[in-house]
Motif scaffolding. Structure first.
Motif, PDB file in Angstrom:
ATOM      1  N   ALA A  29       3.516  -6.511  -1.763  1.00 53.33           N
ATOM      2  CA  ALA A  29       2.655  -6.407  -2.916  1.00 53.33           C
ATOM      3  C   ALA A  29       2.728  -5.204  -3.542  1.00 53.33           C
ATOM      4  CB  ALA A  29       1.329  -6.784  -2.483  1.00 53.33           C
ATOM      5  N   ILE A  30       2.967  -3.968  -2.900  1.00 52.02           N
ATOM      6  CA  ILE A  30       2.882  -2.891  -3.367  1.00 52.02           C
ATOM      7  C   ILE A  30       4.271  -2.569  -4.136  1.00 52.02           C
ATOM      8  CG2 ILE A  30       3.179  -0.476  -2.602  1.00 52.02           C
ATOM      9  CD1 ILE A  30       1.178  -0.714  -0.619  1.00 52.02           C
ATOM     10  N   LYS A  31       5.431  -3.056  -3.668  1.00 53.17           N
ATOM     11  CA  LYS A  31       6.779  -3.040  -4.077  1.00 53.17           C
ATOM     12  C   LYS A  31       6.631  -3.935  -5.577  1.00 53.17           C
ATOM     13  CE  LYS A  31      11.496  -3.547  -3.566  1.00 53.17           C
ATOM     14  NZ  LYS A  31      12.768  -4.427  -2.589  1.00 53.17           N
ATOM     15  N   ALA A  32       5.788  -4.871  -5.596  1.00 56.75           N
ATOM     16  CA  ALA A  32       5.987  -5.805  -6.759  1.00 56.75           C
ATOM     17  C   ALA A  32       5.270  -4.935  -7.979  1.00 56.75           C
ATOM     18  CB  ALA A  32       5.180  -6.999  -6.559  1.00 56.75           C
ATOM     19  N   HIS A  33       4.157  -4.309  -7.766  1.00 57.05           N
ATOM     20  CA  HIS A  33       3.320  -3.589  -8.703  1.00 57.05           C
ATOM     21  C   HIS A  33       4.217  -2.382  -9.189  1.00 57.05           C
ATOM     22  CE1 HIS A  33      -0.304  -5.669  -7.828  1.00 57.05           C
ATOM     23  NE2 HIS A  33      -0.488  -4.951  -6.617  1.00 57.05           N
ATOM     24  N   VAL A  34       4.848  -1.636  -8.165  1.00 57.27           N
ATOM     25  CA  VAL A  34       5.569  -0.409  -8.468  1.00 57.27           C
ATOM     26  C   VAL A  34       6.885  -1.004  -9.399  1.00 57.27           C
ATOM     27  CG1 VAL A  34       7.371   1.214  -7.602  1.00 57.27           C
ATOM     28  CG2 VAL A  34       5.149   1.026  -6.507  1.00 57.27           C
ATOM     29  N   GLN A  35       7.612  -2.057  -8.952  1.00 58.82           N
ATOM     30  CA  GLN A  35       8.715  -2.655  -9.711  1.00 58.82           C
ATOM     31  C   GLN A  35       8.224  -2.909 -11.206  1.00 58.82           C
ATOM     32  OE1 GLN A  35      11.165  -5.379  -7.411  1.00 58.82           O
ATOM     33  NE2 GLN A  35      11.444  -6.717  -9.346  1.00 58.82           N
ATOM     34  N   ASP A 326      20.420   8.921 -18.377  1.00 56.61           N
ATOM     35  CA  ASP A 326      19.234   8.044 -18.207  1.00 56.61           C
ATOM     36  C   ASP A 326      18.045   9.099 -19.106  1.00 56.61           C
ATOM     37  OD1 ASP A 326      17.040   6.401 -17.976  1.00 56.61           O
ATOM     38  OD2 ASP A 326      17.082   6.415 -15.807  1.00 56.61           O
ATOM     39  N   THR A 327      17.272   8.438 -19.943  1.00 55.87           N
ATOM     40  CA  THR A 327      16.431   9.156 -20.712  1.00 55.87           C
ATOM     41  C   THR A 327      14.884   8.806 -20.297  1.00 55.87           C
ATOM     42  OG1 THR A 327      16.307   7.528 -22.468  1.00 55.87           O
ATOM     43  CG2 THR A 327      17.764   9.480 -22.768  1.00 55.87           C
ATOM     44  N   ILE A 328      14.792   7.780 -19.467  1.00 57.23           N
ATOM     45  CA  ILE A 328      13.344   7.048 -18.997  1.00 57.23           C
ATOM     46  C   ILE A 328      13.020   7.947 -17.892  1.00 57.23           C
ATOM     47  CG2 ILE A 328      12.164   5.208 -18.508  1.00 57.23           C
ATOM     48  CD1 ILE A 328      13.999   3.375 -20.416  1.00 57.23           C
ATOM     49  N   TYR A 329      11.850   8.598 -18.007  1.00 57.97           N
ATOM     50  CA  TYR A 329      11.120   9.101 -16.674  1.00 57.97           C
ATOM     51  C   TYR A 329      10.430   8.082 -16.176  1.00 57.97           C
ATOM     52  CZ  TYR A 329      13.047  13.527 -18.372  1.00 57.97           C
ATOM     53  OH  TYR A 329      14.058  14.579 -18.933  1.00 57.97           O
ATOM     54  N   ASN A 330      10.880   7.246 -15.190  1.00 61.96           N
ATOM     55  CA  ASN A 330      10.078   6.031 -14.731  1.00 61.96           C
ATOM     56  C   ASN A 330       8.698   6.333 -14.087  1.00 61.96           C
ATOM     57  OD1 ASN A 330      13.214   5.336 -14.676  1.00 61.96           O
ATOM     58  ND2 ASN A 330      12.287   3.382 -15.273  1.00 61.96           N
ATOM     59  N   GLY A 331       8.634   7.473 -13.169  1.00 59.50           N
ATOM     60  CA  GLY A 331       7.282   7.611 -12.592  1.00 59.50           C
ATOM     61  C   GLY A 331       7.069   6.646 -11.601  1.00 59.50           C
ATOM     62  N   ALA A 332       8.105   6.274 -10.453  1.00 56.60           N
ATOM     63  CA  ALA A 332       7.679   5.560  -9.576  1.00 56.60           C
ATOM     64  C   ALA A 332       6.763   6.206  -8.418  1.00 56.60           C
ATOM     65  CB  ALA A 332       8.896   4.673  -8.822  1.00 56.60           C
ATOM     66  N   MET A 333       7.146   7.372  -7.843  1.00 57.81           N
ATOM     67  CA  MET A 333       6.435   7.838  -6.798  1.00 57.81           C
ATOM     68  C   MET A 333       5.230   8.653  -7.569  1.00 57.81           C
ATOM     69  SD  MET A 333       7.350   7.367  -4.120  1.00 57.81           S
ATOM     70  CE  MET A 333       6.522   8.712  -3.199  1.00 57.81           C
ATOM     71  N   ASP A 334       5.433   8.974  -8.941  1.00 58.72           N
ATOM     72  CA  ASP A 334       4.244   9.870  -9.791  1.00 58.72           C
ATOM     73  C   ASP A 334       3.905   9.092 -11.066  1.00 58.72           C
ATOM     74  OD1 ASP A 334       2.883  11.859 -10.504  1.00 58.72           O
ATOM     75  OD2 ASP A 334       4.367  13.191 -11.249  1.00 58.72           O
ATOM     76  N   ASN A 335       3.261   8.005 -10.862  1.00 56.60           N
ATOM     77  CA  ASN A 335       2.344   7.787  -9.535  1.00 56.60           C
ATOM     78  C   ASN A 335       2.181   6.155  -9.654  1.00 56.60           C
ATOM     79  OD1 ASN A 335       0.880   8.041  -7.346  1.00 56.60           O
ATOM     80  ND2 ASN A 335      -0.797   8.814  -8.179  1.00 56.60           N
ATOM     81  N   ALA A 336       3.152   5.488  -9.853  1.00 58.26           N
ATOM     82  CA  ALA A 336       3.155   4.011  -9.793  1.00 58.26           C
ATOM     83  C   ALA A 336       2.627   3.548  -8.312  1.00 58.26           C
ATOM     84  CB  ALA A 336       4.378   3.552 -10.201  1.00 58.26           C
ATOM     85  N   VAL A 337       3.135   4.303  -7.499  1.00 59.32           N
ATOM     86  CA  VAL A 337       2.856   3.960  -6.042  1.00 59.32           C
ATOM     87  C   VAL A 337       1.363   4.251  -5.688  1.00 59.32           C
ATOM     88  CG1 VAL A 337       3.076   4.972  -3.735  1.00 59.32           C
ATOM     89  CG2 VAL A 337       5.168   4.561  -5.049  1.00 59.32           C
ATOM     90  N   GLY A 338       0.761   5.332  -6.213  1.00 58.78           N
ATOM     91  CA  GLY A 338      -0.618   5.476  -6.124  1.00 58.78           C
ATOM     92  C   GLY A 338      -1.558   4.500  -6.825  1.00 58.78           C
ATOM     93  N   VAL A 339      -1.342   4.133  -7.935  1.00 55.56           N
ATOM     94  CA  VAL A 339      -1.970   3.047  -8.481  1.00 55.56           C
ATOM     95  C   VAL A 339      -1.762   1.541  -7.907  1.00 55.56           C
ATOM     96  CG1 VAL A 339      -2.096   1.455 -10.629  1.00 55.56           C
ATOM     97  CG2 VAL A 339      -1.758   4.078 -10.880  1.00 55.56           C
ATOM     98  N   SER A 340      -0.444   1.659  -7.205  1.00 55.90           N
ATOM     99  CA  SER A 340      -0.134   0.211  -6.624  1.00 55.90           C
ATOM    100  C   SER A 340      -1.102   0.203  -5.245  1.00 55.90           C
ATOM    101  CB  SER A 340       1.017   0.150  -5.985  1.00 55.90           C
ATOM    102  OG  SER A 340       1.860   0.176  -7.520  1.00 55.90           O
ATOM    103  N   GLU A 344      -4.045  -2.408  -4.013  1.00 48.95           N
ATOM    104  CA  GLU A 344      -3.990  -3.079  -2.731  1.00 48.95           C
ATOM    105  C   GLU A 344      -5.316  -2.758  -1.823  1.00 48.95           C
ATOM    106  OE1 GLU A 344      -2.008  -5.869  -1.873  1.00 48.95           O
ATOM    107  OE2 GLU A 344      -1.771  -5.463  -4.055  1.00 48.95           O
ATOM    108  N   ILE A 345      -5.865  -1.466  -1.964  1.00 45.66           N
ATOM    109  CA  ILE A 345      -7.118  -1.322  -1.165  1.00 45.66           C
ATOM    110  C   ILE A 345      -8.139  -2.037  -1.728  1.00 45.66           C
ATOM    111  CG2 ILE A 345      -8.533   0.841  -0.872  1.00 45.66           C
ATOM    112  CD1 ILE A 345      -6.349   2.720  -1.128  1.00 45.66           C
TER     113      ILE A 345
END
Length: 385
Positions: A29-35, A326-340, A344-345
């Motif tokens: 579930a977390i991976k899906a949000h981040v993806q 690559d010009t896109i700063y995707n922000g997986a760790m900062d902070n898609a993970v936190g929102v995910s 889930e919480i």
């Protein structure tokens, strides 16, 4: 030979895939949000853009599916008016001593900062050096002790001295917070003076070509940009070369200030000689964004009016200078993970069937990256998360 190698890889593919342990439902579930949130399709989720709005709609939809209540006055979105500002031009400052003008050059001696609360800011006055400009009674520190800064321009060192508690260091590491202390004592403007560490990290001279990069803050309902210290704003950065000119003829010497930085000893403070006329013209624009807010009402009649807030920022820095093309700063760790994890919480609590005694507010926030200070010049110095 090539066919044999390809066949080997095709045969080995399923075996290699089987070596990876399957994800748990929570991990998936977390991976899906981040993806989705960190995908190229959302182009780095810069606050105030359609890309961020798509991310916000996704989070609101997930909150609805989880069973949260809208947490922003009956809706999912809390409006935030953003204001973007930058210097409109290279300023001209005039340093006078003994009735004569002392050369004080943009890019070498100083760089002007934008003043969002006063787009055409001017000030002139005598100068006072207040060390790091910190007042911390619990630590028995008052850099303004014995100084009269009323109606004057205060010069303070960038950063903080060693030895402060972490949370105090973080607070006074913000120039605006130190400017508030100067304003409370009657100062009319603040200069941030380059330290030895700053000169090595990002000197005024190296920063000068990027001085007009856009900063973003928030504006009130009237559209006026918020400022931490509107009465005595930070109007510019002064280099070590510029500081040496400001200290000429003063009782305290710039060389003593440098020595105190190196030794970590007590910093000399006091009035400087001459006067300085500063100016800063600022260009502003506004745009709308929003936080996404969901709520779980508490179960205890006596405690549900109290609210515990769980938050993570939804925005990242968008599109910038290319890194390896690559010009896109995707922000997986900062902070898609936190929102995910936030989502889930909330889902786990809802599925437990046990509401907490106090109410919970889940907030995915906009413009965290826009609160970055002058060191975080993502387009000038890319540092992809």
């Amino acid at each position: 030979m090539k066919r044999s190698l390809l066949a080997l890889l095709l045969l080995a593919g399923p075996a290699l895939a089987q070596q990876a342990p399957p994800l748990t439902p929570e991990q998936a579930a977390i991976k899906a949000h981040v993806q989705f949130l960190a995908s190229d399709a959302l182009r780095g989720r810069e606050a105030g853009t359609r890309d961020y709005d798509v991310a916000a709609e996704y989070v609101a939809a997930r909150m609805l599916a989880i069973g949260l209540q809208p947490g922003a006055n009956g809706g999912w979105f809390q409006p935030v008016k953003l204001t973007t500002y930058r210097p409109a031009e290279k300023a001209v400052w005039v340093l006078k001593r003994g009735g004569k003008d002392v050369p004080f050059a943009f890019g070498k001696d100083f760089v002007n900062e934008p003043v969002p609360s006063a787009p055409d800011f001017k000030a002139e006055g005598e100068l006072v050096f207040a060390g790091y400009g910190i007042v911390y009674p619990q630590g028995k520190r008052d850099d303004y002790k014995g100084l009269d800064v009323r109606g004057k321009i205060v010069a303070i060192l960038d950063g903080t001295p060693k030895g402060l508690p972490n949370e105090v260091n973080a607070h006074f590491g913000d120039d605006g917070q130190k400017a508030r202390l100067a304003a409370a004592r009657g100062a009319k403007a603040v200069l941030i003076v380059e330290t030895i560490a700053r000169a090595k990290d990002l000197s005024v001279e190296k920063f000068a070509p990027y001085y007009a990069y856009p900063r973003t803050g928030w504006a009130g309902p009237d559209g006026v940009a918020n400022a931490v210290s509107p009465q005595a704003p930070v109007v510019g950065q002064v280099s070590q070369a510029g500081a040496a000119k400001l200290f000429e003829g003063a009782r305290i010497r710039w060389s003593d200030v440098l020595a105190a930085q190196t030794r970590g000893s007590r910093m000399p403070t006091g009035p400087l000689t001459g006067t300085l006329a500063v100016a800063s013209k600022t260009r502003l624009s506004t745009r709308d964004s929003h936080n996404v807010v969901g709520r779980i009402e508490g179960s205890d009649p006596a405690l549900k009016a109290e609210t515990v807030v769980l938050s993570a920022h939804l925005d990242h820095v968008g599109v910038g200078e290319p890194v390896k093309g690559d010009t896109i700063y995707n922000g997986a760790m900062d902070n898609a993970v936190g929102v995910s994890m936030l989502l889930e919480i909330a889902k786990t609590i809802q599925e437990s069937g046990k509401r907490p005694r106090r109410s919970l507010l889940f907030a995915a926030l906009t413009a965290e990256e826009k609160g970055a200070d002058r060191l975080r010049l993502f387009r000038a110095f890319p540092d992809r998360a």
